[in-house]
Design a protein around this motif. Structure first.
Motif: not given
Ligand SMILES: [Zn+2]
Length: 382
Positions: A89, A91-92, A110, A112-113
């Motif tokens: 990702c 973004l994180h 995502c 994850g986030c």
């Protein structure tokens, strides 16, 4: 053909290889994830009118999300049979890939986030920009670019290559060119072949633009391979590239575009006496020897625009120094051009070099500036 340019480098932490392959157990993309945009992302004031929605749709079509991410070095793996891809990702921070892209729906999600959406949403999240600024940023980033911008980047790249490939320096030495200032001033570079496409793609230039400019061929290979490169400029912009083979390939090559006007006319055009040669290696050695009033039409056939340039100053005279060919081709071309110039009101002289020579080979064989001046002085008007 749509052309784009990349502005700035806001994506510097999208490092090459940031997507991971080889993870066995990946969470499957969920239906919810792919339908995510149905939840309204764009809570901007006033709502969208249909014209704006249409413009946004066009913007997203111009640059598919997957292509955009890859252009910024996101490295995906295919996830499942459909057009789904997964990678780390952007973004994180994460070590296991949980960022999914569905190329068909043009969306990301995502696990994850927990964030997802379309291209504009991605730019919003990644650059922490409000919606409108994200759209403006994308529009600027995907703005059409003139081919000259791409050619300039190509020239810069080839100039760097010149110093990395000893065969190129050896060739220039063999052709009598040794003054680094002249090599730099003429923008001379070297195309080793096989590395331009990757370089330009890495700077965000799409395949179609490279193909359209002629820098790569239909098979995706660099058009110039093992060639000394001279940029051809007009009014300060690169309009074409000339490549001189250093190997067995056909010696001369131009991109399939206009070759522009006379070489370096921005500076040579101030002279009232002009030396006209066939090739750029002739010109380079004459410049190196102090004959800065030398120009070149790349060949012996002048376009009417080039003829008009020679006629742009009253009282100018032209010394034609074409190759002294065994089969008289250079001499005949020189005679025909002198007649053409005369009928356009431009006095011309045909310069004879010792048998079998062109200006480059004459200097390489040991001639001096004084020898060449003698040749000029002996030249008879038509
Ligand atoms: Zn994430």
């Amino acid at each position: 053909m749509i052309r784009y340019r990349c502005v700035g480098t806001p994506y510097s932490h999208f490092l090459p290889g940031s997507g991971l392959c080889g993870f066995k157990k990946l969470p499957p993309p969920t239906i919810l994830a792919w339908e995510y945009p149905l939840l309204c992302f764009y809570a901007h004031p006033g709502g969208e009118n249909s014209a704006m929605a249409h413009d946004l749709e066009l913007l997203k079509q111009r640059m598919p999300l997957l292509e955009y991410l890859q252009r910024h070095n996101w490295r995906p793996c295919r996830a499942g049979r459909r057009q789904e891809f997964v990678g780390l990702c952007p973004l994180h921070q994460e070590t296991r890939p949980s960022f999914y892209v569905n190329a068909h729906k043009n969306l990301f999600y995502c696990h994850g986030c927990g964030r997802g959406g379309d291209l504009i949403r991605f730019v919003q999240l990644f650059l922490a920009l409000p919606f409108r600024q994200s759209v403006a940023h994308l529009e600027q980033e995907l703005m059409p670019v003139p081919a000259s911008h791409l050619l300039e980047q190509t020239v810069d790249f080839y100039q760097l290559q010149l110093h990395r490939h000893p065969e190129a320096a050896r060739y220039l030495e063999h052709r009598g060119l040794h003054d680094p200032a002249i090599i730099e001033e003429l923008g001379i570079g070297y195309a080793p072949g096989g590395n331009l496409r990757r370089h330009l793609a890495g700077r965000g230039h799409p395949f179609d633009l490279l193909l359209d400019t002629g820098l790569i061929n239909g098979q995706g290979r660099d058009a110039f391979c093992r060639r000394i490169i001279f940029p051809l400029c007009q009014h300060g912009q690169v309009v074409n590239l000339y490549g001189r083979s250093i190997g067995a390939a056909f010696p001369h090559r131009l991109l399939p575009r206009s070759r522009g006007g006379l070489f370096a006319w921005d500076s040579v055009g101030y002279f009232s006496i002009v030396i006209l040669v066939e090739g750029l290696l002739d010109l380079a050695i004459l410049w190196q020897s102090g004959f800065r009033n030398t120009t070149c039409a790349i060949g012996t056939q002048l376009t009417s625009a080039q003829l008009a340039q020679l006629a742009d100053q009253p009282g100018r005279s032209v010394y034609i120094v074409f190759d002294q060919d065994e089969n008289q081709a250079g001499q005949k071309a020189s005679h025909q051009l002198a007649l053409r110039l005369k009928s356009a009101g431009i006095p011309a002289r045909m310069v004879q070099l010792p048998h079998g020579h062109d200006p480059n080979s004459y200097f390489v064989a040991g001639a001096t500036a004084a020898d060449f001046t003698d040749c000029l002085e002996r030249a008879q008007p038509l």
